[in-house]
Design a protein around this motif. Structure first.
Motif, short mmCIF file in Angstrom:
data_model
loop_
_atom_site.label_atom_id
_atom_site.label_comp_id
_atom_site.label_asym_id
_atom_site.label_seq_id
_atom_site.Cartn_x
_atom_site.Cartn_y
_atom_site.Cartn_z
N ASN A 151 47.38 120.62 33.34
CA ASN A 151 46.25 119.76 33.69
C ASN A 151 45.62 119.13 32.46
OD1 ASN A 151 45.73 119.70 36.63
ND2 ASN A 151 45.61 121.93 36.41
N ALA A 152 45.54 119.88 31.37
CA ALA A 152 44.97 119.34 30.15
C ALA A 152 45.84 118.21 29.59
CB ALA A 152 44.81 120.45 29.11
N LEU A 153 47.16 118.40 29.61
CA LEU A 153 48.05 117.34 29.13
C LEU A 153 47.94 116.09 29.99
CD1 LEU A 153 51.19 119.54 28.36
CD2 LEU A 153 49.86 118.23 26.68
N LEU A 154 47.81 116.28 31.29
CA LEU A 154 47.66 115.12 32.18
C LEU A 154 46.33 114.43 31.97
CD1 LEU A 154 49.22 116.73 35.36
CD2 LEU A 154 50.16 114.79 34.10
N ARG A 155 45.28 115.19 31.67
CA ARG A 155 43.97 114.59 31.39
C ARG A 155 44.03 113.77 30.11
NH1 ARG A 155 39.54 113.76 34.52
NH2 ARG A 155 40.14 115.70 35.55
N ILE A 156 44.74 114.26 29.09
CA ILE A 156 44.90 113.50 27.85
C ILE A 156 45.67 112.21 28.12
CG2 ILE A 156 46.01 113.52 25.58
CD1 ILE A 156 45.43 116.57 25.53
N SER A 157 46.73 112.32 28.91
CA SER A 157 47.51 111.13 29.27
C SER A 157 46.64 110.11 29.99
CB SER A 157 48.70 111.53 30.14
OG SER A 157 49.37 110.39 30.64
N ARG A 285 43.36 124.84 24.99
CA ARG A 285 43.19 126.01 24.14
C ARG A 285 42.19 127.02 24.66
NH1 ARG A 285 47.19 126.84 21.15
NH2 ARG A 285 45.85 128.15 19.84
N VAL A 286 41.11 126.53 25.27
CA VAL A 286 40.02 127.41 25.70
C VAL A 286 40.29 127.87 27.12
CG1 VAL A 286 37.54 127.60 26.08
CG2 VAL A 286 38.42 126.19 24.20
N ARG A 287 40.34 129.18 27.33
CA ARG A 287 40.67 129.75 28.64
C ARG A 287 39.58 130.73 29.06
NH1 ARG A 287 46.11 128.79 30.05
NH2 ARG A 287 47.26 127.75 28.39
N PRO A 288 38.47 130.24 29.55
CA PRO A 288 37.36 131.13 29.92
C PRO A 288 37.70 131.97 31.14
CG PRO A 288 36.89 128.89 30.59
CD PRO A 288 38.14 128.82 29.79
N ARG A 289 37.10 133.15 31.23
CA ARG A 289 37.31 134.01 32.40
C ARG A 289 36.65 133.42 33.63
NH1 ARG A 289 34.79 139.04 31.89
NH2 ARG A 289 35.98 139.67 33.71
N ARG A 290 35.60 132.64 33.46
CA ARG A 290 34.90 131.98 34.56
C ARG A 290 34.99 130.46 34.33
NH1 ARG A 290 35.51 136.25 36.36
NH2 ARG A 290 33.96 137.80 37.04
N PRO A 291 36.11 129.86 34.73
CA PRO A 291 36.35 128.45 34.36
C PRO A 291 35.32 127.47 34.92
CG PRO A 291 38.00 129.24 35.93
CD PRO A 291 37.25 130.44 35.47
N ALA A 325 30.05 113.03 25.94
CA ALA A 325 30.12 112.86 27.39
C ALA A 325 31.57 112.86 27.87
CB ALA A 325 29.44 111.56 27.80
N GLY A 326 32.44 112.15 27.18
CA GLY A 326 33.85 112.13 27.55
C GLY A 326 34.49 113.48 27.43
N CYS A 327 34.14 114.21 26.37
CA CYS A 327 34.67 115.55 26.16
C CYS A 327 34.25 116.49 27.28
CB CYS A 327 34.21 116.07 24.80
SG CYS A 327 34.82 117.72 24.39
N GLY A 328 32.97 116.45 27.64
CA GLY A 328 32.47 117.33 28.71
C GLY A 328 33.11 117.02 30.04
N PHE A 329 33.26 115.73 30.35
CA PHE A 329 33.86 115.34 31.63
C PHE A 329 35.32 115.78 31.71
CE2 PHE A 329 35.92 112.10 34.36
CZ PHE A 329 35.28 112.43 35.55
N ALA A 330 36.07 115.59 30.63
CA ALA A 330 37.48 115.97 30.63
C ALA A 330 37.65 117.48 30.74
CB ALA A 330 38.16 115.45 29.37
N PHE A 331 36.83 118.23 30.00
CA PHE A 331 36.95 119.69 30.07
C PHE A 331 36.63 120.20 31.46
CE2 PHE A 331 35.49 124.08 29.36
CZ PHE A 331 36.57 124.58 28.66
N TRP A 332 35.58 119.64 32.08
CA TRP A 332 35.29 120.00 33.47
C TRP A 332 36.48 119.68 34.37
CZ3 TRP A 332 32.97 122.34 37.32
CH2 TRP A 332 33.13 121.82 38.61
N GLY A 333 37.08 118.51 34.20
CA GLY A 333 38.21 118.13 35.04
C GLY A 333 39.36 119.11 34.96
N VAL A 334 39.65 119.60 33.75
CA VAL A 334 40.73 120.58 33.58
C VAL A 334 40.36 121.89 34.28
CG1 VAL A 334 42.02 121.95 31.90
CG2 VAL A 334 41.54 119.54 31.44
N MET A 335 39.13 122.36 34.08
CA MET A 335 38.71 123.62 34.69
C MET A 335 38.71 123.53 36.22
SD MET A 335 38.20 125.71 32.15
CE MET A 335 39.51 124.84 31.26
N TRP A 336 38.24 122.41 36.75
CA TRP A 336 38.16 122.25 38.20
C TRP A 336 39.57 122.16 38.82
CZ3 TRP A 336 35.60 123.07 42.35
CH2 TRP A 336 35.87 122.37 43.52
N ALA A 337 40.41 121.30 38.27
CA ALA A 337 41.76 121.15 38.82
C ALA A 337 42.53 122.46 38.75
CB ALA A 337 42.51 120.04 38.06
#
Length: 416
Positions: A151-157, A285-291, A325-337
Motif C-alpha cells: 500500500n505504501a508503494l502504491l501511495r508513492i506511485s 517503515r513505520v509499523r505501529p501496533r495500533r495503525p 499535510a501531504g505526509c499526514g494524508f498519505a500515512f493515514w491512507g496506508v494505515m487505513w488501506a
C-alpha cells in the motif's frame, strides 16, 4: 518492549518485499499507468471543453458527468467484483475507458464538438471507473504478502503520477494537440489492462452463489455495519469530506494563487505532492501496533492545508505546511488501506471497499458546490478557518471511538 511488539517485528521481518513478487510488479505497473491516465484526464478535459467554447460552466458539467456515475454505481462495482473476481472487472473497466478516450479523441478531431457528446463519453468512463475502483482493495492481499508495504508503494506511485500526469497532459496539448493527449490517455488505460490480464489465476474464484444483486448489496452492508471501527471512521470521513476536503481545494487554490501567484501555487501544490511521497515512505517503515491511531494522529497535520491560506502565511511556511499535510494524508491512507485489507474477509472485501469508497467521496462534490456560496457569504478565509477547526474536531472524534483505538495490526477472531 512487550512480547506483542516482538511478535509484530518478527512477523514483519519474515514477510518478503512486494517487489519480489512478479504478480505485484504487474499490478504496480498497471495501477501506475491508470493513475497517470487519471492525472492527465482533468487537464486534457478542461482544455478540450474550453477550446470548444463552453467555458468554465461546461467544464463543471463535464466533470459532474464523470463523477456522478462513480458515486451512483460504485456499490454495484463492489458486488460485481466479488461475483466475477476483481481482475475481470478491472480489465473490463480499463477496456471501456480506453474506448471512451479514443472516442473523445476522434470527436475532438471534428469541426464541431457538442458538449453532450463529451458528457456522454465521460459518463461512460466514470461508470467504468466505478467498476474498477472497488476491486483494488481485494487485489492487493493477493499480489503481496506484505500488505502495508504494498500500500505504501502504491501511495508513492499515486503521488508521483499526480505530479507528472497534469504536466504530461499540458505538454501534449501544447506541442501536439488535445485529441492526441486523449490518445495517450487511452494507451495508458490499455497498458493497465495488459498488466492486469495475466493476473486472472489469482486465488480467489468467482462466486457461484445465485444470490440476487440486492441480496449481495445487503450482505456487503451487513459486513460493513458489523464493524464499528469501519463504519465509525467512514461516518467521520463523510463529515470531513463535506467540510474539509470539499472547500479546501477550490478555496485554497484561489487564495494561494492570490497570495503567491500562479507559479507560487504550483510550487506549493508540488510541496504537497512531495509530502505525500514522504508519507508513503514512512508507511513502508513505520509499523505501529495500533495503525488507525497512528494514521489518525498523522491526519491532524492535514488541517494545515486549509489553515495556511486562511491565515496568509508566507510562501516558505505555506510550502512547509503543504509537505506536512501531504505526509499526514498519505500515512493515514496506508494505515487505513492496510487495516481494511487485513481485517475484512477476501470474499466480501470488494463490496465492503465499495461502501468505503462511496461513503468517503459521496459528499465531497456537495462540499465543493457549497464552497463558493459560503465564501461569498462569509469570506473564503473564514470558511477555510472553519474547515481547519472541523478537521481537528473530526480526527478527535475518530480517536474517541473505542473500536478505532483498539484495532490492532492482526485481525482478531471477531473484529468489533
Amino acid at each position: 518492549m512487550t512480547m506483542d511488539d516482538l511478535r509484530v517485528e518478527r512477523e514483519t521481518a519474515a514477510l518478503p518485499s512486494p517487489w519480489r513478487s512478479g504478480r505485484f510488479r504487474l499490478f504496480f505497473t498497471a495501477r501506475s499507468t491508470s493513475l497517470l491516465a487519471d492525472g492527465m484526464l482533468m487537464v486534457s478535459l478542461t482544455t478540450a471543453v474550453l477550446g470548444a467554447g463552453y467555458g468554465a460552466g461546461g467544464v463543471g458539467y463535464a466533470l459532474a458527468a464523470w463523477m456522478a456515475p462513480i458515486v451512483l454505481l460504485v456499490l454495484f462495482g463492489g458486488v460485481l467484483a466479488d461475483r466475477f473476481t476483481p481482475q475481470v472487472m478491472m480489465v473490463g473497466a480499463d477496456v471501456v475507458r480506453m474506448v471512451a478516450m479514443l472516442a473523445l479523441a476522434a470527436l475532438l478531431t471534428g469541426t464541431e464538438v457538442r458538449l453532450w457528446h463529451v458528457m456522454a463519453l465521460l459518463a461512460l468512463s466514470g461508470a467504468a471507473t466505478a467498476m474498477f475502483q472497488p476491486g483494488l482493495a481485494s487485489m492487493i492481499p493477493q499480489v503481496a504478502e506484505d500488505i502495508q508495504r504494498a500500500n505504501a508503494l502504491l501511495r508513492i506511485s499515486e503521488a508521483i503520477c499526480t505530479l507528472l500526469g497534469p504536466g504530461l497532459a499540458g505538454l501534449l496539448v501544447a506541442y501536439w494537440d488535445v485529441a492526441g493527449s486523449f490518445v495517450v490517455i487511452a494507451l495508458a488505460y490499455a497498458c493497465s489492462a495488459f498488466g492486469l490480464a495475466p493476473l486472472r489465476k489469482l486465488g480467489t474464484a468467482p462466486e457461484r452463489s445465485e444470490e440476487s444483486m440486492s441480496r449481495r448489496l445487503v450482505t456487503g452492508w451487513q459486513e460493513f455495519r458489523s464493524r464499528s471501527w469501519l463504519w465509525g471512521v467512514i461516518a467521520v470521513w463523510a463529515v470531513y469530506g463535506l467540510f474539509v476536503f470539499g472547500p479546501a481545494l477550490p478555496l485554497g487554490a484561489a487564495l494561494l494563487t492570490e497570495q503567491h501567484g500562479a507559479g507560487g501555487y504550483g510550487w506549493i501544490a508540488s510541496a504537497d505532492g512531495a509530502g505525500t511521497i514522504v508519507g508513503g515512505l514512512l508507511g513502508m517503515r513505520v509499523r505501529p501496533r495500533r495503525p488507525l491511531i497512528a494514521g489518525a494522529c498523522a491526519m491532524f497535520f492535514f488541517s494545515l492545508n486549509p489553515l495556511a491560506p486562511a491565515i496568509g502565511w508566507n510562501f516558505a511556511l505555506t510550502a512547509f505546511t503543504g509537505v506536512l499535510a501531504g505526509c499526514g494524508f498519505a500515512f493515514w491512507g496506508v494505515m487505513w488501506a492496510t487495516s481494511v485489507q487485513s481485517h475484512i474477509p477476501l470474499a466480501v472485501l470488494s463490496r465492503v471497499s465499495a461502501y468505503d469508497v462511496a461513503g468517503s467521496i459521496m459528499v465531497i462534490p456537495l462540499g465543493r458546490a457549497l464552497a463558493g456560496p459560503a465564501a461569498d457569504r462569509f469570506g473564503a478565509d473564514h470558511v477555510l478557518l472553519f474547515s481547519a477547526a472541523v478537521g481537528i474536531l473530526c480526527i478527535g472524534v475518530m480517536l474517541a471511538v473505542p473500536a478505532v483505538r483498539a484495532l490492532g495490526r492482526a485481525p482478531a477472531a471477531a473484529d468489533a
